[in-house]
Design an enzyme around this catalytic site. Structure first.
Site, PDB file in Angstrom:
ATOM      1  N   LYS A  11       0.862  -1.189   0.000  1.00 53.83           N
ATOM      2  CA  LYS A  11       0.000   0.000   0.000  1.00 53.83           C
ATOM      3  C   LYS A  11       0.895   1.234   0.000  1.00 53.83           C
ATOM      4  O   LYS A  11       1.163   1.858   1.028  1.00 53.83           O
ATOM      5  CB  LYS A  11      -0.936  -0.019   1.216  1.00 53.83           C
ATOM      6  CG  LYS A  11      -2.205   0.806   1.012  1.00 53.83           C
ATOM      7  CD  LYS A  11      -3.118   0.185  -0.023  1.00 53.83           C
ATOM      8  CE  LYS A  11      -4.444   0.933  -0.102  1.00 53.83           C
ATOM      9  NZ  LYS A  11      -5.311   0.445  -1.166  1.00 53.83           N
ATOM     10  N   SER A  50      -8.519  -0.682  -4.990  1.00 47.21           N
ATOM     11  CA  SER A  50      -8.908  -0.404  -3.609  1.00 47.21           C
ATOM     12  C   SER A  50     -10.435  -0.328  -3.513  1.00 47.21           C
ATOM     13  O   SER A  50     -11.112  -1.316  -3.739  1.00 47.21           O
ATOM     14  CB  SER A  50      -8.234   0.891  -3.131  1.00 47.21           C
ATOM     15  OG  SER A  50      -8.288   0.992  -1.737  1.00 47.21           O
TER      16      SER A  50
END
Length: 532
Positions: free
Chosen positions: A206, A408
């Site tokens: 991430k 996401s």
């Protein structure tokens, strides 16, 4: 004396009434004149609708970015701009562009297509490929396609490569830079200014938070980005090489080879482009117009018969489909945000409301959710996903169609669909979760500004000027870990992927559509047409 004062008072009162009446009359007259002018401009002075001249080329002169749906334009801004003769920035809806090319293919008055793309900015390859598909369909009609340009950026040249002939100005160039992923990193900067950045995340890959906690890209982020960048560039190069019938290595020289080639062409980028097969002819604008006049006929104004893209759209006859069974298309484009938002962002309540309308409309038998989003609010994403579940319970199939980006939160809203369709060059996945909170207590302390007081709970002192306590930080991290666990459990359940196997492809890592298919994150490779 009283009578005199009374008379004087009445006199001035009468004058004041006369002034007030005159003022109101002038204001009303001005208002009526303004309305009359606007009426004349819009209903009498307006130009007649464009007409397609006989045997004309359609000029695809796209100006502005390609979008899934246009942003909301304030009517007052549009009205004011029209009165002042100012054009608002153009946006080109991807589906409109494709539909226009397909319409022109069967239009007897359109005898060819000219790609004049100098005002088209860099665009994601996935969107370009959808337009390229329409260009190939157009070419099956036997009508010629030409590309003209002074300079071609990477996206412009991609579409130009589908033309039968590519013209380039003698002093122009084809500029192929490749794809890259570079960011600014602020860790040292923030430390110098005593700004505290509290990062909470789950997911090795991430990388969106790395600029706040590092001064360079982590090895994990480089590994992930290198893979998807390589796949995108490979797809670009393969398409160009196939269109131009040249060796793919021609498009990927190292710096030494490029400089050697440029030296052989005396530093002339246009000559280099011609000699390695990127373009067919070097020609000035006058020469291009003369050659196209030979093909499409003269319009009597030192040019060829043509109509531009925006004028041609106004001549297109709308198609009416009276079928009882409809496929509704709901677009989620932009960052996913809580609440209602106009086009340009994907408001959770806004998108959910459209899905609900589709569920309650008896004419709608199925739904395509078109996703072009980097993610955003997990709560808003779940609001949208809940409506998808409700659609399925109502017996209406849902197909998610991924555009350039469905990562996401963009993946969150897609995962419950009956089928997920992605392009090979779609960027998706990024199954991870994070939060960044910035506080300024250190910087304020250094300036001699302090925060003090009392509160009623362990969280009362959490704020921009007070910072985060150790306990509050732990609580935030536990919340993020819960969110990640919920995300992965939902993916595991909806995609029928064991949680241990899923964790290897989650961790916030971004995948291309092709890799996502191999890992079971999507069902099939295809475009919007396939989804419908």
């Amino acid at each position: 004396m009283k009578t005199l004062f009374k008379f004087i008072g009445m006199f001035f009162k009468g004058i004041w009434k006369l002034i007030t009446f005159t003022r109101l009359a002038l204001a009303n007259l001005l208002f009526l004149v303004t309305i009359a002018v606007i009426y004349f401009v819009y209903f009498h002075a307006a130009p007649t609708a464009p007409q397609v001249p006989k045997a004309s080329a359609l000029i695809l002169n796209l100006s502005g970015p390609l979008v899934e749906q246009p942003r909301y334009v304030n009517p007052m801004d549009s009205f004011t701009g029209s009165l002042l003769g100012q054009e608002l920035p153009k946006e080109n809806v991807l589906f409109d562009v494709v539909e226009t090319i397909r319409y022109a293919k069967d239009d007897d008055k359109v005898t060819g297509l000219v790609l004049a793309l100098r005002d088209l900015p860099e665009t994601n390859l996935t969107k370009l490929r959808y337009i390229a598909k329409a260009l190939n369909e157009f070419k099956t009609s036997g009508k010629p396609v030409y590309a003209v340009g002074d300079f071609y950026n990477q996206s412009q040249y991609y579409l130009a490569s589908y033309a039968d002939e590519v013209y380039l100005a003698p002093d122009g160039a084809v500029m192929l830079k490749g794809y890259s992923a570079y960011s600014l990193y602020y860790k040292t900067f923030l430390e110098k200014f005593n700004v505290n950045t509290h990062v909470f995340r789950v997911g090795t890959y991430k990388s969106a938070i790395e600029p706040f906690i590092r001064d360079d890209m982590s090895q994990e982020a480089k590994e992930s980005a290198s893979r998807w960048l390589g796949q995108l560039w490979g797809a670009y190069v393969d398409d160009i090489a196939s269109n131009r019938q040249i060796d793919p290595e021609t498009l990927t020289p190292d710096m030494k080879s490029f400089l050697s080639l440029l030296k052989k062409n005396d530093g002339d980028l246009a000559a280099l482009s011609l000699n390695i097969g990127l373009v067919d002819k070097l020609a000035t604008r006058q020469q291009v117009r003369a050659e196209l006049t030979e093909v499409f006929g003269s319009n009597g104004e030192d040019s060829y018969n043509h109509i531009d893209y925006y004028s041609y759209q106004q001549t297109m006859m709308p198609k009416f489909d009276m079928a009882a069974d409809d496929v509704a298309v709901v677009i989620a484009s932009g960052a996913i945000m809580d609440g209602s938002h106009p086009p340009g962002t994907a408001g959770g309540d806004t998108v959910a409301s459209l899905l609900r309308q589709a569920r309650n409309d008896h004419k709608v038998k199925a739904v395509v959710l078109r996703v072009d989003s980097p993610g955003g609010s997990a709560f808003a994403s779940e609001v949208i996903r809940n409506e998808i579940e409700a659609l399925k319970e109502a017996g209406k199939p849902v197909v998610a169609s991924m555009s350039s980006l469905a990562a996401s939160g963009g993946y969150w809203i897609s995962m419950s669909a009956d089928q997920i369709v992605a392009q090979p060059t779609t960027l998706t996945g990024s199954i991870g979760i994070f939060s960044v909170i910035t506080t300024f207590e250190k910087g304020l302390d250094k300036l001699g500004i302090y925060t003090d007081g009392v509160g009623t709970s362990p969280f009362s002192d959490v704020g921009l000027t007070t910072g985060l306590s150790e306990g509050a930080s732990k609580a935030f991290q536990l919340g993020i870990e819960h969110g990640y666990k919920r995300f992965t459990n939902l993916v595991s359940s909806n995609r029928d992927i064991p949680i241990k196997q899923l964790d290897k492809v989650a961790q916030g890592r971004v995948w291309t559509g092709q890799d996502a298919l191999n890992h079971g994150l999507v069902d099939t490779i295809g475009d919007f047409d396939d989804a419908v």
